[in-house]
Design a protein around this motif. Structure first.
Motif, PDB file in Angstrom:
ATOM      1  N   PHE A 137       0.846  -1.204   0.000  1.00 26.92           N
ATOM      2  CA  PHE A 137       0.000   0.000   0.000  1.00 26.92           C
ATOM      3  C   PHE A 137       0.884   1.260   0.000  1.00 26.92           C
ATOM      4  N   GLY A 138       1.948   1.248   0.835  1.00 25.04           N
ATOM      5  CA  GLY A 138       2.887   2.371   0.910  1.00 25.04           C
ATOM      6  C   GLY A 138       3.539   2.625  -0.430  1.00 25.04           C
ATOM      7  N   ASN A 139       3.933   1.537  -1.097  1.00 23.93           N
ATOM      8  CA  ASN A 139       4.581   1.686  -2.411  1.00 23.93           C
ATOM      9  C   ASN A 139       3.630   2.309  -3.425  1.00 23.93           C
ATOM     10  N   LYS A 140       2.388   1.817  -3.413  1.00 20.33           N
ATOM     11  CA  LYS A 140       1.381   2.328  -4.359  1.00 20.33           C
ATOM     12  C   LYS A 140       1.123   3.826  -4.113  1.00 20.33           C
ATOM     13  N   MET A 141       1.071   4.204  -2.870  1.00 19.63           N
ATOM     14  CA  MET A 141       0.833   5.610  -2.517  1.00 19.63           C
ATOM     15  C   MET A 141       2.003   6.483  -2.947  1.00 19.63           C
ATOM     16  N   ASP A 142       3.212   5.979  -2.740  1.00 20.62           N
ATOM     17  CA  ASP A 142       4.419   6.729  -3.156  1.00 20.62           C
ATOM     18  C   ASP A 142       4.395   6.965  -4.649  1.00 20.62           C
ATOM     19  N   SER A 143       4.049   5.920  -5.408  1.00 21.52           N
ATOM     20  CA  SER A 143       4.049   6.104  -6.868  1.00 21.52           C
ATOM     21  C   SER A 143       2.932   7.044  -7.291  1.00 21.52           C
ATOM     22  N   MET A 144       1.826   7.035  -6.538  1.00 19.53           N
ATOM     23  CA  MET A 144       0.741   7.958  -6.881  1.00 19.53           C
ATOM     24  C   MET A 144       1.170   9.406  -6.601  1.00 19.53           C
ATOM     25  N   ASP A 145       1.850   9.614  -5.469  1.00 21.55           N
ATOM     26  CA  ASP A 145       2.359  10.956  -5.127  1.00 21.55           C
ATOM     27  C   ASP A 145       3.320  11.440  -6.209  1.00 21.55           C
ATOM     28  N   LYS A 146       4.167  10.536  -6.642  1.00 16.58           N
ATOM     29  CA  LYS A 146       5.173  10.867  -7.658  1.00 16.58           C
ATOM     30  C   LYS A 146       4.487  11.262  -8.955  1.00 16.58           C
ATOM     31  N   PHE A 147       3.439  10.509  -9.292  1.00 19.85           N
ATOM     32  CA  PHE A 147       2.689  10.769 -10.508  1.00 19.85           C
ATOM     33  C   PHE A 147       2.033  12.160 -10.445  1.00 19.85           C
ATOM     34  N   ILE A 148       1.441  12.448  -9.288  1.00 21.55           N
ATOM     35  CA  ILE A 148       0.761  13.756  -9.123  1.00 21.55           C
ATOM     36  C   ILE A 148       1.787  14.879  -9.260  1.00 21.55           C
ATOM     37  N   LEU A 149       2.943  14.659  -8.639  1.00 22.65           N
ATOM     38  CA  LEU A 149       4.010  15.672  -8.671  1.00 22.65           C
ATOM     39  C   LEU A 149       4.527  15.875 -10.096  1.00 22.65           C
ATOM     40  N   GLU A 150       4.691  14.783 -10.797  1.00 21.36           N
ATOM     41  CA  GLU A 150       5.218  14.843 -12.174  1.00 21.36           C
ATOM     42  C   GLU A 150       4.237  15.520 -13.116  1.00 21.36           C
ATOM     43  N   GLN A 151       2.985  15.161 -12.928  1.00 22.11           N
ATOM     44  CA  GLN A 151       1.959  15.698 -13.835  1.00 22.11           C
ATOM     45  C   GLN A 151       1.492  17.089 -13.412  1.00 22.11           C
ATOM     46  N   ASN A 152       1.994  17.566 -12.257  1.00 25.14           N
ATOM     47  CA  ASN A 152       1.622  18.879 -11.732  1.00 25.14           C
ATOM     48  C   ASN A 152       0.096  19.014 -11.595  1.00 25.14           C
ATOM     49  N   LEU A 153      -0.502  18.048 -10.940  1.00 27.54           N
ATOM     50  CA  LEU A 153      -1.966  18.022 -10.853  1.00 27.54           C
ATOM     51  C   LEU A 153      -2.473  18.840  -9.657  1.00 27.54           C
ATOM     52  N   GLU A 154      -2.318  20.156  -9.783  1.00 31.16           N
ATOM     53  CA  GLU A 154      -2.783  21.024  -8.681  1.00 31.16           C
ATOM     54  C   GLU A 154      -4.297  20.926  -8.494  1.00 31.16           C
ATOM     55  N   LEU A 155      -4.934  20.710  -9.642  1.00 32.66           N
ATOM     56  CA  LEU A 155      -6.395  20.632  -9.635  1.00 32.66           C
ATOM     57  C   LEU A 155      -6.873  19.478  -8.738  1.00 32.66           C
ATOM     58  N   LEU A 156      -6.115  18.383  -8.784  1.00 32.47           N
ATOM     59  CA  LEU A 156      -6.465  17.219  -7.970  1.00 32.47           C
ATOM     60  C   LEU A 156      -6.418  17.564  -6.483  1.00 32.47           C
ATOM     61  N   GLU A 157      -5.367  18.310  -6.123  1.00 30.91           N
ATOM     62  CA  GLU A 157      -5.214  18.717  -4.720  1.00 30.91           C
ATOM     63  C   GLU A 157      -6.367  19.632  -4.302  1.00 30.91           C
ATOM     64  N   GLN A 158      -6.681  20.543  -5.238  1.00 31.32           N
ATOM     65  CA  GLN A 158      -7.793  21.469  -4.936  1.00 31.32           C
ATOM     66  C   GLN A 158      -9.107  20.709  -4.768  1.00 31.32           C
ATOM     67  N   ASN A 159      -9.296  19.719  -5.671  1.00 26.64           N
ATOM     68  CA  ASN A 159     -10.528  18.922  -5.583  1.00 26.64           C
ATOM     69  C   ASN A 159     -10.596  18.180  -4.256  1.00 26.64           C
ATOM     70  N   ALA A 160      -9.450  17.627  -3.861  1.00 28.92           N
ATOM     71  CA  ALA A 160      -9.402  16.883  -2.598  1.00 28.92           C
ATOM     72  C   ALA A 160      -9.784  17.803  -1.446  1.00 28.92           C
ATOM     73  N   ARG A 161      -9.310  19.031  -1.508  1.00 25.64           N
ATOM     74  CA  ARG A 161      -9.621  20.015  -0.465  1.00 25.64           C
ATOM     75  C   ARG A 161     -11.121  20.362  -0.476  1.00 25.64           C
ATOM     76  N   THR A 162     -11.655  20.490  -1.682  1.00 28.86           N
ATOM     77  CA  THR A 162     -13.088  20.798  -1.789  1.00 28.86           C
ATOM     78  C   THR A 162     -13.917  19.653  -1.211  1.00 28.86           C
ATOM     79  N   ILE A 163     -13.496  18.435  -1.553  1.00 23.15           N
ATOM     80  CA  ILE A 163     -14.224  17.262  -1.024  1.00 23.15           C
ATOM     81  C   ILE A 163     -14.137  17.253   0.509  1.00 23.15           C
ATOM     82  N   PHE A 164     -12.934  17.558   1.010  1.00 25.20           N
ATOM     83  CA  PHE A 164     -12.743  17.607   2.468  1.00 25.20           C
ATOM     84  C   PHE A 164     -13.690  18.638   3.094  1.00 25.20           C
TER      85      PHE A 164
END
Lengths: 263, 279
Positions: free
Chosen positions: A212-239
């Motif tokens: 699970f930790g490995n999968k999460m790390d690769s997902m974080d890396k993917f978000i960072l690489e793709q510069n998915l700020e929108l995803l972070e914003q969406n997560a905040r909105t959902i929160f």
């Protein structure tokens, strides 16, 4: 006269409650300020004649503590008026609606308390700084506490406060004795339960925690690489939406709990 | 005015205390709710006030279900529980803040009552003795001028002169618009005050009669030996040096109602007494 909410009746209820609790509340606040004043004396004495000394940090911590912790404690004691049969009789038989009996402590221990503690703390800080400045020659900046509003995601902090407030208000409506302790214990049990469910989910869906930790790390890396700020914003909105819904659900449950309370 | 229909109530994890209980309270009376300890008097009062919820059935005051706890209902009823709470504030402050909820509150009447009971207005509520607190709350309840005032063991904690003042005050403030429902197991304290009389036993209303009917059909006698010839005894109770008798009314014989004797008689020989009173 409206049987659900009437402003005149609400005002009468507020006057009655203030009259019943003013001594205890006044003593608690005076005790808190007296304690801070004494602590301040030692700090100021240690920094006497130090022109660069500052109490800004001290004030922000104490004011934040008073506003957040004070609000939560007050919410947890909001229905202290019903912790014995005799007090419950008095509370239930007071001619006001169930909604008014909920809204009054809800507003007074949240918005009312935040406003009161903010204003009173600023006045306290003025006195505090003035006295210790005159006594020990320390130079103070004027403390207005407004920096607090500039902290990152201030709105989210306020939402967090209201979610906590709703938890303790519900605890107060649901538990007759020791509502704060019982609410903390309940929260603890729920958190543990949720954690166990999450762990089970991880084991079922990912095999192990390491996977699970490995999968999460690769997902974080993917978000960072793709510069998915929108995803972070969406997560905040959902929160935020979840926080708001949780708060509304808890306040509503508190209303029903209060309505169903017997002696 | 206040109607209880097919009430079912039981505390959690225990059998039903009330099973299909019906009671109709009408305006302008001083109801005496009598019963032994644990008969369900206090519970019934609490259900009538909406402090406890029935499992089935309903309690309606002037057309409104009391369990809804609407302000309209709450401002028209007042309960004096046996153990009550009064906040730690001055009498004046309590009056100012609490009386405002009751639209018919009469301050002048409150002043008169508190004077009659000899309670000092200058003191804080906490400084009053239990008896004085009771007198204060009785005065407050009467001054609210609510349609119905519930009193649970109101004479407990009152000294002898205060009990007599209590009887005088309740009798003088009773009117056709107001009903008192007084629960007690100290029947002697309420003699010559209550009418009608309701006796509750094992969660059931076993007796409900007006004083007029009781006076018309029953005699309460004290004899040293046997009952006078021609009298039909419904119940007798041995006392030192004689007997108390509850008999059917004989022509020309008048006797004041002995509530304690009647209460004991009803508990031990209910059927014959009720049958005779219904005839």
């Amino acid at each position: 006269m409206n049987q659900v909410f009437d402003i005149k009746r609400f005002t009468l209820l507020a006057r009655l409650k203030f009259s019943l609790h003013k001594n205890a509340l006044g003593l608690s606040i005076a005790g808190y300020y007296a304690l801070l004043f004494i602590i301040g004396f030692f700090i100021a004495y240690a920094h006497r004649n130090d022109a660069s000394a500052s109490f800004e940090g001290f004030h922000y911590v104490c004011m934040g503590l008073m506003m957040i912790l004070g609000g939560v404690v007050l919410a947890g004691r909001a229905f202290q008026d019903m912790n014995t049969s005799e007090k419950s009789n008095f509370q239930i038989m007071t001619p006001a609606s169930n909604l008014e009996k909920l809204i009054l402590p809800l507003i007074s221990t949240s918005i009312g308390w935040l406003l009161f503690s903010y204003i009173s703390y600023v006045i306290f800080a003025l006195l505090f700084n003035g006295i210790w400045s005159a006594a020990f020659g320390i130079h103070f900046e004027f403390f207005a506490g407004t920096e607090m509003f500039k902290i990152e995601y201030f709105g989210d902090q306020v939402l967090g406060f209201f979610v906590m407030h709703s938890v303790y208000l519900l605890g107060s409506a649901a538990f007759k004795k020791y509502p704060i302790v019982k609410t903390i214990l309940t929260q603890f049990i729920i958190n543990w339960g949720m954690m166990l469910v999450a762990l089970l989910g991880i084991i079922v869906f990912f095999g192990s925690i390491e996977d699970f930790g490995n999968k999460m790390d690769s997902m974080d890396k993917f978000i960072l690489e793709q510069n998915l700020e929108l995803l972070e914003q969406n997560a905040r909105t959902i929160f935020r939406i979840l926080g708001f819904l949780l708060m509304a659900a808890l306040y509503t449950t508190a209303y029903y709990k209060l309505r169903e309370r017997e002696v | 005015m206040l109607t209880i229909k097919e009430l079912e109530f039981g505390y959690p994890k225990s059998t039903l205390l009330f099973n299909k209980l019906d009671l109709d309270i009408t305006k302008g009376h001083i109801y005496g709710l009598l019963g032994k300890n644990g008969a369900g008097k206090t519970t019934l009062l609490k259900i009538m006030c909406g402090l406890l919820f029935a499992k089935k059935g309903e309690v309606v005051l002037n057309g409104t279900d009391v369990s809804k706890r609407l302000p309209l209902t709450l401002q028209d009823m007042y309960l004096i529980p046996e153990e009550f709470y009064l906040p730690d504030i001055s009498i004046e402050e309590y009056l100012k803040t609490a009386s405002a909820f009751y639209p018919k509150f009469d301050h002048q009447q409150f002043d008169e009552l508190i004077k009659e009971f000899e309670v000092s207005r200058a003191k804080s509520l906490k400084a009053l003795s239990h008896g004085q607190k009771k007198k204060f709350i009785i005065s407050f309840s009467i001054a609210t001028n609510c349609s119905v005032v519930f009193m649970d063991e109101p004479t407990n904690g009152l000294d002898i002169p205060s009990k007599s003042k209590f009887r005088k005050i309740v009798a003088s403030t009773a009117n056709e618009d107001r009903t008192f429902i007084i629960s007690t197991h100290q029947v002697r304290d309420l003699e010559n005050l209550i009418d009608p009389l309701v006796i509750i036993e094992d969660g059931r209303i076993i007796f409900e009669e007006t004083i007029e009917n009781i006076s018309e059909k029953l005699n309460f006698l004290k004899v040293t030996e046997n009952a006078p010839a021609g009298t039909e005894v419904l119940y007798e109770e041995a006392i030192f040096g004689g007997k108390f008798l509850l008999t059917k009314k004989a022509n020309g014989v008048e006797s004041p109602i002995d509530f304690e004797l009647l209460f004991n008689a009803v508990l031990s020989n209910r059927n014959d007494i009720v049958k005779h009173l219904k005839n």
